[in-house]
Design a protein around this motif. Structure first.
Motif, PDB file in Angstrom:
ATOM      1  N   SER A   1       9.195  34.082  84.598  1.00 46.34           N
ATOM      2  CA  SER A   1       9.387  33.241  85.779  1.00 46.34           C
ATOM      3  C   SER A   1       8.425  32.050  85.781  1.00 46.34           C
ATOM      4  N   TYR A   2       7.160  32.341  85.453  1.00 43.37           N
ATOM      5  CA  TYR A   2       6.122  31.332  85.591  1.00 43.37           C
ATOM      6  C   TYR A   2       5.867  30.622  84.268  1.00 43.37           C
ATOM      7  N   MET A   3       5.727  29.303  84.343  1.00 42.60           N
ATOM      8  CA  MET A   3       5.324  28.519  83.179  1.00 42.60           C
ATOM      9  C   MET A   3       4.275  27.501  83.594  1.00 42.60           C
ATOM     10  N   PHE A   4       3.420  27.157  82.632  1.00 41.75           N
ATOM     11  CA  PHE A   4       2.244  26.336  82.922  1.00 41.75           C
ATOM     12  C   PHE A   4       2.056  25.298  81.816  1.00 41.75           C
TER      13      PHE A   4
ATOM     14  N   ASP B   1      -9.604  19.621  76.568  1.00 39.46           N
ATOM     15  CA  ASP B   1     -10.506  18.553  76.152  1.00 39.46           C
ATOM     16  C   ASP B   1     -11.887  19.134  75.939  1.00 39.46           C
ATOM     17  N   LEU B   2     -12.582  18.596  74.962  1.00 39.92           N
ATOM     18  CA  LEU B   2     -13.919  19.089  74.633  1.00 39.92           C
ATOM     19  C   LEU B   2     -14.809  19.061  75.870  1.00 39.92           C
ATOM     20  N   GLY B   3     -15.470  20.187  76.127  1.00 32.23           N
ATOM     21  CA  GLY B   3     -16.389  20.260  77.258  1.00 32.23           C
ATOM     22  C   GLY B   3     -15.738  20.591  78.587  1.00 32.23           C
ATOM     23  N   HIS B   4     -14.400  20.645  78.593  1.00 33.48           N
ATOM     24  CA  HIS B   4     -13.704  20.934  79.855  1.00 33.48           C
ATOM     25  C   HIS B   4     -12.905  22.226  79.803  1.00 33.48           C
ATOM     26  N   GLY B   5     -12.793  22.832  78.673  1.00 33.29           N
ATOM     27  CA  GLY B   5     -11.923  23.993  78.594  1.00 33.29           C
ATOM     28  C   GLY B   5     -10.482  23.571  78.827  1.00 33.29           C
ATOM     29  N   LEU B   6      -9.708  24.427  79.447  1.00 32.16           N
ATOM     30  CA  LEU B   6      -8.323  24.111  79.763  1.00 32.16           C
ATOM     31  C   LEU B   6      -8.214  23.744  81.240  1.00 32.16           C
ATOM     32  N   ARG B   7      -7.483  22.690  81.510  1.00 35.08           N
ATOM     33  CA  ARG B   7      -7.246  22.270  82.891  1.00 35.08           C
ATOM     34  C   ARG B   7      -5.752  22.256  83.151  1.00 35.08           C
ATOM     35  N   LEU B   8      -5.374  22.790  84.296  1.00 32.92           N
ATOM     36  CA  LEU B   8      -3.965  22.930  84.638  1.00 32.92           C
ATOM     37  C   LEU B   8      -3.393  21.596  85.075  1.00 32.92           C
ATOM     38  N   ILE B   9      -2.262  21.223  84.478  1.00 31.78           N
ATOM     39  CA  ILE B   9      -1.585  19.971  84.828  1.00 31.78           C
ATOM     40  C   ILE B   9      -0.520  20.243  85.879  1.00 31.78           C
ATOM     41  N   TYR B  10       0.430  21.092  85.536  1.00 29.76           N
ATOM     42  CA  TYR B  10       1.510  21.497  86.427  1.00 29.76           C
ATOM     43  C   TYR B  10       1.850  22.951  86.137  1.00 29.76           C
ATOM     44  N   TYR B  11       2.463  23.604  87.116  1.00 31.52           N
ATOM     45  CA  TYR B  11       3.019  24.911  86.858  1.00 31.52           C
ATOM     46  C   TYR B  11       4.343  25.061  87.605  1.00 31.52           C
ATOM     47  N   SER B  12       5.067  26.091  87.208  1.00 29.58           N
ATOM     48  CA  SER B  12       6.381  26.325  87.800  1.00 29.58           C
ATOM     49  C   SER B  12       6.545  27.823  88.033  1.00 29.58           C
ATOM     50  N   ALA B  13       6.959  28.181  89.234  1.00 34.77           N
ATOM     51  CA  ALA B  13       7.131  29.592  89.566  1.00 34.77           C
ATOM     52  C   ALA B  13       8.543  30.086  89.249  1.00 34.77           C
ATOM     53  N   ALA B  14       9.471  29.151  89.061  1.00 31.58           N
ATOM     54  CA  ALA B  14      10.861  29.515  88.758  1.00 31.58           C
ATOM     55  C   ALA B  14      11.599  28.214  88.453  1.00 31.58           C
ATOM     56  N   ALA B  15      12.828  28.330  88.030  1.00 32.21           N
ATOM     57  CA  ALA B  15      13.628  27.133  87.777  1.00 32.21           C
ATOM     58  C   ALA B  15      13.710  26.304  89.057  1.00 32.21           C
ATOM     59  N   ASP B  16      13.551  25.016  88.897  1.00 32.03           N
ATOM     60  CA  ASP B  16      13.618  24.039  89.995  1.00 32.03           C
ATOM     61  C   ASP B  16      12.466  24.129  90.983  1.00 32.03           C
ATOM     62  N   ILE B  17      11.424  24.905  90.655  1.00 32.02           N
ATOM     63  CA  ILE B  17      10.228  24.980  91.503  1.00 32.02           C
ATOM     64  C   ILE B  17       9.013  24.616  90.668  1.00 32.02           C
TER      65      ILE B  17
END
Lengths: 114, 113
Positions: free
Chosen positions: A30-33, A38-54
């Protein structure tokens, strides 16, 4: 092949061009991210989706657009690429909430904006 | 603001020596804690997680971590490292039943022969 795939794996583009990074998963999660690493920042979330069209914004959404018309695909578009968007981009998916369900990561796309 | 700190950006260690990778998080009502490993040119893979219960958590590849609420820490340990443990390690936190991780900046572990 089962799993989560990203394409392309490497991309070089120029400032101002539109770029789309693809993410495909075969588990019907269901969920996608989308993250950037980037160096020194680890991973940063851009967008996520809980289901199709959301879809919903993460920590660093500016300059990015996402869509999710099908459960298995979650493309990320840079409408007008900038040098600051040079990064490694990871897609991930999970079947439910993060607390009880493992998040699986794709192999990453290395994007260079000249 | 919610944040995760990994004080050591790089940790070199000789093979078969013990190692500890440190992780501290900003205090919150509820936290769920994770360690991920990233091998070169690959995505992240879950090592272990703490949700509740025993504060000592065991994961894959002989790693373990201890949750310390008073010190807001979740340090990762391995008693004897192998060359194949060379990788980047990320601490991640889910705050207050949230929908996303907050990742630390990562620690690069280099195991030397």
């Amino acid at each position: 092949d089962a799993g989560i795939t990203q394409s392309p794996r490497y991309k070089i583009t120029e400032t101002g061009r539109q770029v789309t990074l693809m993410c495909h998963q075969t588990w019907s999660h269901s969920y996608m991210f989308w993250y950037r690493q980037d160096l020194g920042h680890g991973l940063r979330l851009i967008y996520y989706s809980a289901a199709a069209d959301i879809t919903d914004k993460g920590e660093v959404p500016d300059g990015y657009v996402v869509s999710r018309s099908k459960t298995e695909n979650f493309p990320l578009t840079l409408e007008s690429a900038t040098r600051s968007q040079t990064s490694v981009y990871f897609c991930a998916s999970t079947s439910g909430g993060l607390i009880d369900n493992e998040q699986f990561f794709g192999p990453g796309t290395r994007l260079t904006v000249l | 603001a919610q944040s995760v700190t990994q004080l050591d950006s790089q940790v070199p260690v000789f093979e078969e020596a013990p190692v500890e990778l440190r992780c501290n998080y900003s205090s919150s009502v509820s936290v769920y804690l994770f360690w991920y490993v990233q091998y070169p040119n690959q995505g992240l893979q879950l090592l272990l997680k703490y949700l509740s219960g025993s504060t000592l958590v065991k994961g894959i590849n002989g790693f373990e971590a201890e949750f310390n609420k008073s010190q807001t820490s979740f340090h990762l340990r391995k008693p004897s490292v192998h060359i194949s443990d060379t990788a980047e390690y990320f601490c991640a936190v889910v705050y207050n039943y949230g929908q996303n991780f907050v990742f630390g900046p990562g620690t690069r572990l280099s195991v030397l022969p």
